[in-house]
Design a protein around this motif. Structure first.
Motif, PDB file in Angstrom:
ATOM      1  N   SER A 169       0.820  -1.205   0.000  1.00  0.00           N
ATOM      2  CA  SER A 169       0.000   0.000   0.000  1.00  0.00           C
ATOM      3  C   SER A 169       0.857   1.258   0.000  1.00  0.00           C
ATOM      4  N   VAL A 170       0.400   2.260  -0.735  1.00  0.00           N
ATOM      5  CA  VAL A 170       1.051   3.564  -0.740  1.00  0.00           C
ATOM      6  C   VAL A 170       0.888   4.244   0.627  1.00  0.00           C
ATOM      7  N   LEU A 171      -0.001   3.722   1.453  1.00  0.00           N
ATOM      8  CA  LEU A 171      -0.229   4.283   2.784  1.00  0.00           C
ATOM      9  C   LEU A 171       0.567   3.526   3.845  1.00  0.00           C
ATOM     10  N   THR A 172       1.721   3.007   3.456  1.00  0.00           N
ATOM     11  CA  THR A 172       2.687   2.419   4.386  1.00  0.00           C
ATOM     12  C   THR A 172       3.970   3.226   4.249  1.00  0.00           C
ATOM     13  N   PRO A 173       4.854   3.162   5.227  1.00  0.00           N
ATOM     14  CA  PRO A 173       6.116   3.905   5.108  1.00  0.00           C
ATOM     15  C   PRO A 173       6.899   3.589   3.830  1.00  0.00           C
ATOM     16  N   ILE A 174       7.010   2.321   3.481  1.00  0.00           N
ATOM     17  CA  ILE A 174       7.733   1.945   2.257  1.00  0.00           C
ATOM     18  C   ILE A 174       6.996   2.458   1.023  1.00  0.00           C
ATOM     19  N   GLY A 175       5.689   2.272   0.981  1.00  0.00           N
ATOM     20  CA  GLY A 175       4.897   2.714  -0.159  1.00  0.00           C
ATOM     21  C   GLY A 175       4.978   4.214  -0.386  1.00  0.00           C
ATOM     22  N   ALA A 176       4.860   4.979   0.681  1.00  0.00           N
ATOM     23  CA  ALA A 176       4.940   6.439   0.569  1.00  0.00           C
ATOM     24  C   ALA A 176       6.335   6.872   0.118  1.00  0.00           C
ATOM     25  N   ALA A 177       7.359   6.135   0.522  1.00  0.00           N
ATOM     26  CA  ALA A 177       8.724   6.459   0.101  1.00  0.00           C
ATOM     27  C   ALA A 177       8.943   6.125  -1.375  1.00  0.00           C
ATOM     28  N   LEU A 178       8.322   5.063  -1.866  1.00  0.00           N
ATOM     29  CA  LEU A 178       8.522   4.612  -3.246  1.00  0.00           C
ATOM     30  C   LEU A 178       7.845   5.494  -4.286  1.00  0.00           C
ATOM     31  N   VAL A 179       6.671   6.017  -3.978  1.00  0.00           N
ATOM     32  CA  VAL A 179       5.854   6.692  -4.987  1.00  0.00           C
ATOM     33  C   VAL A 179       6.595   7.875  -5.613  1.00  0.00           C
ATOM     34  N   GLY A 180       6.610   7.870  -6.945  1.00  0.00           N
ATOM     35  CA  GLY A 180       7.204   8.976  -7.689  1.00  0.00           C
ATOM     36  C   GLY A 180       8.688   8.889  -7.948  1.00  0.00           C
ATOM     37  N   LEU A 181       9.374   7.936  -7.329  1.00  0.00           N
ATOM     38  CA  LEU A 181      10.812   7.787  -7.566  1.00  0.00           C
ATOM     39  C   LEU A 181      11.072   7.201  -8.952  1.00  0.00           C
ATOM     40  N   SER A 182      12.275   7.384  -9.436  1.00  0.00           N
ATOM     41  CA  SER A 182      12.691   6.843 -10.731  1.00  0.00           C
ATOM     42  C   SER A 182      13.811   5.834 -10.535  1.00  0.00           C
ATOM     43  N   LYS A 183      13.994   4.994 -11.532  1.00  0.00           N
ATOM     44  CA  LYS A 183      15.072   4.009 -11.521  1.00  0.00           C
ATOM     45  C   LYS A 183      16.397   4.706 -11.223  1.00  0.00           C
ATOM     46  N   GLY A 184      17.148   4.149 -10.280  1.00  0.00           N
ATOM     47  CA  GLY A 184      18.448   4.687  -9.896  1.00  0.00           C
ATOM     48  C   GLY A 184      18.411   5.653  -8.724  1.00  0.00           C
ATOM     49  N   GLN A 185      17.230   6.161  -8.373  1.00  0.00           N
ATOM     50  CA  GLN A 185      17.137   7.101  -7.256  1.00  0.00           C
ATOM     51  C   GLN A 185      17.126   6.380  -5.919  1.00  0.00           C
ATOM     52  N   SER A 186      17.579   7.098  -4.896  1.00  0.00           N
ATOM     53  CA  SER A 186      17.550   6.606  -3.516  1.00  0.00           C
ATOM     54  C   SER A 186      16.808   7.613  -2.661  1.00  0.00           C
ATOM     55  N   ILE A 187      16.204   7.122  -1.587  1.00  0.00           N
ATOM     56  CA  ILE A 187      15.536   7.993  -0.625  1.00  0.00           C
ATOM     57  C   ILE A 187      15.808   7.447   0.772  1.00  0.00           C
ATOM     58  N   ALA A 188      15.940   8.360   1.711  1.00  0.00           N
ATOM     59  CA  ALA A 188      16.180   7.992   3.108  1.00  0.00           C
ATOM     60  C   ALA A 188      15.076   8.581   3.964  1.00  0.00           C
ATOM     61  N   TRP A 189      14.766   7.898   5.066  1.00  0.00           N
ATOM     62  CA  TRP A 189      13.764   8.390   6.007  1.00  0.00           C
ATOM     63  C   TRP A 189      14.042   7.828   7.383  1.00  0.00           C
ATOM     64  N   THR A 190      13.339   8.349   8.354  1.00  0.00           N
ATOM     65  CA  THR A 190      13.424   7.839   9.714  1.00  0.00           C
ATOM     66  C   THR A 190      12.119   7.124  10.027  1.00  0.00           C
ATOM     67  N   THR A 191      12.206   5.887  10.485  1.00  0.00           N
ATOM     68  CA  THR A 191      11.010   5.112  10.803  1.00  0.00           C
ATOM     69  C   THR A 191      10.367   5.648  12.084  1.00  0.00           C
ATOM     70  N   PRO A 192       9.110   5.273  12.362  1.00  0.00           N
ATOM     71  CA  PRO A 192       8.473   5.677  13.611  1.00  0.00           C
ATOM     72  C   PRO A 192       9.275   5.245  14.846  1.00  0.00           C
ATOM     73  N   ALA A 193      10.073   4.188  14.711  1.00  0.00           N
ATOM     74  CA  ALA A 193      10.906   3.718  15.828  1.00  0.00           C
ATOM     75  C   ALA A 193      12.220   4.500  15.935  1.00  0.00           C
ATOM     76  N   GLY A 194      12.428   5.456  15.010  1.00  0.00           N
ATOM     77  CA  GLY A 194      13.632   6.268  15.055  1.00  0.00           C
ATOM     78  C   GLY A 194      14.812   5.705  14.290  1.00  0.00           C
ATOM     79  N   GLU A 195      14.605   4.639  13.540  1.00  0.00           N
ATOM     80  CA  GLU A 195      15.670   4.006  12.761  1.00  0.00           C
ATOM     81  C   GLU A 195      15.788   4.670  11.394  1.00  0.00           C
ATOM     82  N   GLU A 196      17.006   5.014  10.990  1.00  0.00           N
ATOM     83  CA  GLU A 196      17.217   5.580   9.667  1.00  0.00           C
ATOM     84  C   GLU A 196      17.293   4.454   8.647  1.00  0.00           C
ATOM     85  N   ARG A 197      16.544   4.617   7.563  1.00  0.00           N
ATOM     86  CA  ARG A 197      16.506   3.623   6.495  1.00  0.00           C
ATOM     87  C   ARG A 197      16.726   4.316   5.164  1.00  0.00           C
ATOM     88  N   SER A 198      17.147   3.542   4.165  1.00  0.00           N
ATOM     89  CA  SER A 198      17.354   4.068   2.827  1.00  0.00           C
ATOM     90  C   SER A 198      17.073   2.959   1.823  1.00  0.00           C
TER      91      SER A 198
END
Length: 139
Positions: A96-125
């Motif tokens: 679902s686009v209404l999950t942390p991963i889904g919201a991060a994925l939407v609109g990105l293009s091949k080769g792009q990276s995105i980073a965020w902080t999870t609700p638990a405070g963990e940095e992910r990319s």
């Protein structure tokens, strides 16, 4: 997914006009039930460039796209389809686009990276490795 990490700039993203309109409705409708993810999704929608109707956007993650990405923290590669919440089925790889991963994925293009902080405070990319369109699945 409360905050974007400050160490990496946000990559440019793009949305189809019909996806943008429906995603805005989803974010608004879920702000009280799922405030952190709905707010994150709303911010992503706001900063996205809207594709012209004739732009194919084949390498852009749109609703119904199959996406292969690498989790830069674990090194794990996953292939998922980005879907609207009512079509989500994690066991079938429909995220679902209404999950942390889904919201991060939407609109990105091949080769792009995105980073965020999870609700638990963990940095992910994550990094987009491949995008495959599946227009029938987005409906």
């Amino acid at each position: 997914m409360s905050t974007q990490t400050s160490s990496q700039p946000l990559p440019p993203i793009a949305l189809r006009p019909d996806d943008r309109a429906r995603l805005e409705q989803i974010a608004q409708a879920n702000i009280s039930r799922n405030p952190e993810t709905a707010d994150y999704l709303a911010r992503e929608i706001e900063r996205a460039r809207v594709l012209a109707p004739d732009e194919a956007g084949r390498d852009i993650v749109t609703m119904g796209s199959w996406v292969t990405f690498r989790d830069e923290t674990s090194g794990r590669t996953r292939r998922v389809m980005l879907v609207y919440p009512e079509h989500a089925d994690v066991s079938a790889g429909r995220i679902s686009v209404l999950t942390p991963i889904g919201a991060a994925l939407v609109g990105l293009s091949k080769g792009q990276s995105i980073a965020w902080t999870t609700p638990a405070g963990e940095e992910r990319s994550l990094t987009i490795l491949e995008v495959e369109a599946d227009a029938a699945a987005a409906a």
